[in-house]
Design a protein around this motif. Structure first.
Motif, mmCIF file in Angstrom:
data_model
loop_
_atom_site.group_PDB
_atom_site.id
_atom_site.type_symbol
_atom_site.label_atom_id
_atom_site.label_comp_id
_atom_site.label_asym_id
_atom_site.label_seq_id
_atom_site.Cartn_x
_atom_site.Cartn_y
_atom_site.Cartn_z
ATOM 1 N N PHE A 1 0.834 -1.193 0.000
ATOM 2 C CA PHE A 1 0.000 0.000 0.000
ATOM 3 C C PHE A 1 0.876 1.252 0.000
ATOM 4 O O PHE A 1 1.955 1.270 0.570
ATOM 5 C CB PHE A 1 -0.900 0.011 1.232
ATOM 6 N N ASP A 2 0.351 2.294 -0.642
ATOM 7 C CA ASP A 2 1.030 3.588 -0.618
ATOM 8 C C ASP A 2 0.734 4.350 0.664
ATOM 9 O O ASP A 2 1.549 5.150 1.127
ATOM 10 C CB ASP A 2 0.599 4.438 -1.817
ATOM 11 N N ARG A 3 -0.452 4.114 1.205
ATOM 12 C CA ARG A 3 -0.870 4.794 2.425
ATOM 13 C C ARG A 3 -1.603 3.806 3.331
ATOM 14 O O ARG A 3 -2.389 2.980 2.858
ATOM 15 C CB ARG A 3 -1.814 5.974 2.124
ATOM 16 N N VAL A 4 -1.340 3.922 4.628
ATOM 17 C CA VAL A 4 -2.082 3.180 5.647
ATOM 18 C C VAL A 4 -2.651 4.197 6.618
ATOM 19 O O VAL A 4 -1.906 5.023 7.158
ATOM 20 C CB VAL A 4 -1.190 2.165 6.390
ATOM 21 N N LEU A 5 -3.962 4.162 6.826
ATOM 22 C CA LEU A 5 -4.625 5.071 7.760
ATOM 23 C C LEU A 5 -5.402 4.250 8.773
ATOM 24 O O LEU A 5 -6.148 3.337 8.392
ATOM 25 C CB LEU A 5 -5.586 6.023 7.047
ATOM 26 N N ALA A 6 -5.230 4.552 10.037
ATOM 27 C CA ALA A 6 -5.977 3.878 11.099
ATOM 28 C C ALA A 6 -7.001 4.838 11.682
ATOM 29 O O ALA A 6 -6.703 6.015 11.890
ATOM 30 C CB ALA A 6 -5.035 3.384 12.182
ATOM 31 N N THR A 7 -8.185 4.338 11.952
ATOM 32 C CA THR A 7 -9.226 5.148 12.585
ATOM 33 C C THR A 7 -9.498 4.674 14.011
ATOM 34 O O THR A 7 -10.539 4.993 14.578
ATOM 35 C CB THR A 7 -10.520 5.119 11.765
ATOM 36 N N ALA A 8 -8.572 3.896 14.561
ATOM 37 C CA ALA A 8 -8.643 3.490 15.961
ATOM 38 C C ALA A 8 -7.275 3.744 16.580
ATOM 39 O O ALA A 8 -6.237 3.571 15.935
ATOM 40 C CB ALA A 8 -9.023 2.012 16.085
ATOM 41 N N SER A 9 -7.274 4.156 17.826
ATOM 42 C CA SER A 9 -6.042 4.522 18.508
ATOM 43 C C SER A 9 -5.307 3.282 19.005
ATOM 44 O O SER A 9 -5.908 2.225 19.223
ATOM 45 C CB SER A 9 -6.360 5.449 19.675
ATOM 46 N N MET A 10 -3.985 3.421 19.195
ATOM 47 C CA MET A 10 -3.191 2.266 19.600
ATOM 48 C C MET A 10 -2.051 2.681 20.524
ATOM 49 O O MET A 10 -1.649 3.841 20.565
ATOM 50 C CB MET A 10 -2.617 1.589 18.362
ATOM 51 N N LEU A 11 -1.547 1.685 21.266
ATOM 52 C CA LEU A 11 -0.355 1.869 22.085
ATOM 53 C C LEU A 11 0.884 1.331 21.378
ATOM 54 O O LEU A 11 1.998 1.745 21.676
ATOM 55 C CB LEU A 11 -0.500 1.156 23.432
#
Length: 365
Positions: free
Chosen positions: A172-182
């Protein structure tokens, strides 16, 4: 409203928000922030209160679409946890702008949610170039239905654990997360092209806000925290303080008590709490009305009230937090934007000011 507030200066982004109908991605029953409600959220039904529902659909507000993983009805309860939502449009716009999306980019979205963000991505890069992963089967199914109803059925909406990414459709060229992480899963780095970008909400057990923009190079992902925002935590990384099982009458009697000589900065400053969270992984912090400020690790706790510190367990949590707070003061009271993060196969490394010359330390291995 978003354009007037400067969130849609990019014409392509503005066109995406004007084209994709947000209301098609919201269920008829939602929950909105409401400090007067026992749970902190008011249920709003489209059939019973259409004016409020439509105002939420096109207002700059977060709209909760699932409570407690869909497992119960919280109407008469005094506690509820939102577990899926449509994020505030201004925050969505900020994240999309940070990703630097271009037509033809292959995009992996972690956390489909309602599907609205996936539709915006599809408008920006092309409908066949978006893969969106959602761990909750019912949320994923509803998102697929909404995407189809809005004309974005070409989006690949996968029901799976987003921490694993989607190797079959990588890179992938871009990875976007819509959930927060540690912790940022290294699988995302492996599935991103050289020079690709990962944009993800970030949190620590001490501070729930942050967003990081990382560029992938030579098997590592590195970049700065770009803004303070709060998202729901990824299901596989949810964390909760063990205070309830450690704060007993017996342990209170055995606790150590000392006078509070001065109040360290972390008790009142959000930037200090962000910095301390990066220095003290695994230490929880919160302020509770009527009691005071709490610190809690796996084996210790501390309560800071008006003039006394009460502690139990082998760790001196207040001493550790005070020392980290003093470090933050000596470092010039850095904000979230002054910190950066590097992800390698073996560890997460935090750095201040500059990856090359500023102080750095492992967040964990």
């Amino acid at each position: 409203m978003l354009a007037a507030d400067g969130h849609l200066d990019d014409g392509r982004l503005r066109d995406a928000f004007e084209t994709v109908p947000r209301h098609l991605f919201l269920p008829d029953r939602v929950w909105l922030d409401d400090s007067t409600a026992p749970t902190g959220y008011a249920q709003v039904d489209r059939g019973c209160d259409p004016e409020r529902w439509w105002a939420a659909a096109y207002g700059d507000v977060s709209v909760v679409t699932q409570i407690d993983d869909g497992g119960r009805e919280p109407l008469d309860d005094h506690w509820a946890t939102p577990t899926s939502s449509a994020s505030r449009p201004s925050v969505v716009a900020l994240m999309l702008a940070a990703a630097g999306l271009q037509p033809g980019h292959r995009v992996l979205e972690i956390g489909t949610g309602t599907g609205f963000n996936a539709a915006l991505l599809a408008h920006l890069v092309g409908r066949a170039h978006v893969t969106s992963v959602e761990i909750d089967p019912s949320v994923s199914a509803q998102a697929r239905a909404s995407l189809a109803a809005a004309g974005y059925q070409e989006v690949s909406a996968v029901c799976a654990d987003g921490e694993d990414g989607t190797s079959s459709r990588a890179p992938f060229d871009r990875v976007l997360a819509t959930a927060s992480m540690l912790r940022l899963p290294y699988a995302w780095v492996e599935q991103t092209v050289e020079g690709g970008v990962i944009v993800a909400p970030w949190e620590t057990s001490m501070c729930p806000y942050g967003m990081v923009r990382l560029t992938v190079h030579d098997g590592q992902a590195s970049g700065r925290f770009i803004t303070p925002v709060t998202f729901m935590t990824m299901r596989g990384q949810r964390h909760q303080a063990r205070l309830a099982e450690m704060f007993t009458d017996e342990n209170w009697e055995a606790a150590r008590h000392q006078d509070l000589d001065s109040r360290p900065a972390f008790l009142s400053d959000d930037d200090a709490q962000f910095g301390l969270g990066l220095r003290l992984p695994g230490v929880h912090y919160w302020q509770q009305a009527g009691t005071g400020h709490w610190l809690c690790s796996d084996d210790s706790w501390a309560l800071i009230d008006d003039d006394t510190v009460h502690q139990w367990g082998p760790r001196d949590l207040f001493g550790e937090a005070s020392a980290a707070s003093a470090w933050w003061e000596d470092a010039g009271r850095p904000s979230v934007h002054d910190f950066g993060l590097t992800i390698s196969p073996d560890e997460h490394t935090v750095w201040l000011d500059s990856r090359e010359s500023g102080p750095s330390w492992p967040l964990f291995g």
